[in-house]
Design a protein around this motif. Structure first.
Motif, PDB file in Angstrom:
ATOM      1  N   LEU A  11       1.911   1.471   0.980  1.00 15.57           N
ATOM      2  CA  LEU A  11       1.164   2.175  -0.631  1.00 15.57           C
ATOM      3  C   LEU A  11       2.158   3.670   0.408  1.00 15.57           C
ATOM      4  O   LEU A  11       2.339   4.463  -0.520  1.00 15.57           O
ATOM      5  CB  LEU A  11      -0.055   2.335   0.460  1.00 15.57           C
ATOM      6  N   SER A  60       4.574   0.336  -4.727  1.00 16.93           N
ATOM      7  CA  SER A  60       3.173  -0.771  -5.729  1.00 16.93           C
ATOM      8  C   SER A  60       3.092  -2.380  -6.097  1.00 16.93           C
ATOM      9  O   SER A  60       2.061  -3.318  -5.916  1.00 16.93           O
ATOM     10  CB  SER A  60       2.918  -0.161  -6.969  1.00 16.93           C
ATOM     11  N   ILE A  73      -3.410   5.990  -8.503  1.00 21.14           N
ATOM     12  CA  ILE A  73      -3.032   6.167  -7.623  1.00 21.14           C
ATOM     13  C   ILE A  73      -3.549   7.802  -7.000  1.00 21.14           C
ATOM     14  O   ILE A  73      -3.733   7.592  -5.525  1.00 21.14           O
ATOM     15  CB  ILE A  73      -1.642   7.494  -7.565  1.00 21.14           C
ATOM     16  N   TYR A 125      -5.569   4.875  -4.330  1.00 24.30           N
ATOM     17  CA  TYR A 125      -5.215   4.461  -3.997  1.00 24.30           C
ATOM     18  C   TYR A 125      -5.478   4.907  -1.461  1.00 24.30           C
ATOM     19  O   TYR A 125      -5.912   3.999  -1.109  1.00 24.30           O
ATOM     20  CB  TYR A 125      -3.395   3.987  -3.253  1.00 24.30           C
ATOM     21  N   LYS A 130       5.347   4.062  -1.614  1.00 21.84           N
ATOM     22  CA  LYS A 130       4.845   4.219  -3.271  1.00 21.84           C
ATOM     23  C   LYS A 130       5.258   2.379  -3.864  1.00 21.84           C
ATOM     24  O   LYS A 130       6.521   1.937  -4.695  1.00 21.84           O
ATOM     25  CB  LYS A 130       5.932   4.848  -3.695  1.00 21.84           C
TER      26      LYS A 130
END
Length: 464
Positions: free
Chosen positions: A387, A392, A430, A433, A390
């Motif tokens: 995470l 995903s 996002i 998250y 980034k």
């Protein structure tokens, strides 16, 4: 030095192209017909093609279509050349896969600029392809690429009725390497493990890192005895290989590997089944002492407990996690509480569901808890890293997998939290998250602590 193939039926144009491109440092090969160009492309490697659109015999457009259909050639950039500048012809060429279009007589500076642009794009595409298919640490095929290449090899083995072997490798007690020497030492072990694989196995064997300390090798057109001999050579080489942790201090480390092997000699409906059987062989190798090879083809007929272990492995790899059954459904399809062994409190785990998933087999349930602990105790750190970076795709894979296995062991709160995070990643939410990750992390820590306390002695025996 880039190598360019120039194809044009006008010999004066070829002379000019050879002069201008050679002056810029390119290696140039020229031909005045499309059919000879296609023959050259079969025999030699080229980095870019300059292709005249209208030629007698096979036209440039027809040649372009052939080039873009061939797997080995379709990634080569093609710049079309033509004295005509009609929009329809340009559009047709671009739709067939041409990278650019230049009218004749060409302006040398413009053509050279477009060649440089096409070559830069080609290099960028190559870099992206390498990043997408290569394991970042070891440089070998990643899981997706390994599966893609092995699937093709499996399909070829079926069409040619030749044997194919799949071997799964797991470095023994790798967690202890990280715990005792640090993750940098663990990375060194993984890199040297991979380098040794490259030296022992053949060039056409397909080698991949599936994740963590787990690797696989696909042996196309190979008898199972030959593959086992190759795996044994590797096992012995690794056993005797000193991994250098510190040159200054002369600190070295030895590791061993457990290997499971399966072949198409035993009928397999697909690559997934072959991987599953090799995984079972690997499980048997680790369960029976480690540092050995187990041929899954020779295992006894799979009994009910083994089948449920295979099903557990399947659950980890399934594309969609199985939703847990409700308590009302469980009462109709699973053993009643009176039939199940007495349950103990495990934080975060509903043992009624967990035991019900294995038909009340408490010893098997304990084995699955151990497997769950070994495979997922560091998922919090992995998720946090994915995470933060980034990534995903990696984060979704981790959340999705955790969702499935949490359901299998009866960790229903963890299941719900991992499911929520999985859905948020799929939807690109996002802003959600971090909050959802914290919920997963807290529940995962609770579940792992409970398993560690309950199975402390068993986990100690396995890790020692």
């Amino acid at each position: 030095m880039y190598k360019i193939l120039a194809v044009d039926d006008a010999k004066d144009t070829l002379l000019l192209l050879d002069f201008d491109l050679s002056a810029e440092g390119y290696q140039v090969v020229t031909t005045d017909a499309a059919d000879s160009a296609l023959r050259l492309l079969e025999k030699e490697h080229f980095d870019l093609i300059l292709l005249d659109m209208y030629m007698p015999g096979i036209t440039g457009m027809a040649a372009l279509e052939v080039i873009k259909r061939k797997e080995a050639l379709k990634h080569i950039p093609v710049i079309m050349l033509s004295a005509a500048d009609g929009e329809d012809e340009i559009v047709s060429a671009l739709e067939l896969g041409a990278d650019d279009y230049v009218t004749k007589p060409y302006i040398a500076k413009v053509l050279l600029a477009r060649i440089r642009t096409s070559l830069r794009l080609m290099e960028k595409n190559r870099e992206l392809e390498i990043l997408a298919t290569t394991d970042f640490l070891t440089g070998i095929n990643n899981r997706g690429r390994f599966y893609e290449l092995s699937t093709k090899a499996f399909e070829q083995s079926v069409s040619h009725t030749s044997n194919l072997v799949l071997a799964m490798f797991d470095i023994d007690l790798f967690k202890k390497v990280n715990d005792n020497y640090g993750h940098e030492a663990g990375d060194t072990v993984l890199v040297e493990f991979t380098q040794l694989m490259g030296k022992v196995f053949r060039e056409h064997d397909i080698i991949g890192r599936l994740g963590g300390e787990e690797f696989a090798v696909c042996f196309p057109h190979t008898a199972v005895e030959e593959a086992i001999n190759a795996c044994e050579r590797f096992r012995l080489c690794l056993e005797q290989h000193a991994v250098m942790l510190s040159k200054e201090e002369g600190q070295t480390l030895f590791v061993t590997v457990s290997i499971g092997v399966a072949s198409t000699h035993v009928a397999s409906p697909g690559l997934d089944d072959l991987i599953r059987r090799a995984d079972l062989g690997l499980y048997e190798a680790k369960n029976s002492g480690r540092n050995k090879i187990i041929n899954a083809d020779e295992l006894q007929v799979v009994n009910q407990s083994q089948r449920r272990l295979i099903d557990y492995i399947d659950t980890i790899n399934e594309e969609e996690a199985v939703e847990p059954v409700s308590q009302s459904q469980a009462s109709q399809t699973q053993p009643t509480q009176a039939q199940l062994p007495p349950s103990r409190e495990l934080p975060g785990i509903d043992q009624q569901i967990g035991l019900g998933n294995v038909l009340g087999d408490e010893s098997l349930f304990r084995e699955i808890l151990v497997m769950f602990y070994q495979d997922h105790h560091d998922d919090k750190e992995k998720l946090q890293s994915a995470l933060a970076g980034k990534d995903s795709a990696a984060a979704k894979h981790l959340a999705h997998t955790l969702k499935g296995v949490a359901s299998s062991v009866g960790a229903m709160s963890l299941f719900e939290r991992a499911k929520a995070l999985d859905n948020a990643i799929s939807g690109g939410e996002i802003e959600q998250y971090q909050l959802l990750f914290e919920g997963v992390a807290a529940e995962l820590l609770k579940v792992m602590a409970g398993i560690e306390q309950e199975l402390a002695e068993q986990l100690h025996d396995i890790s020692s």
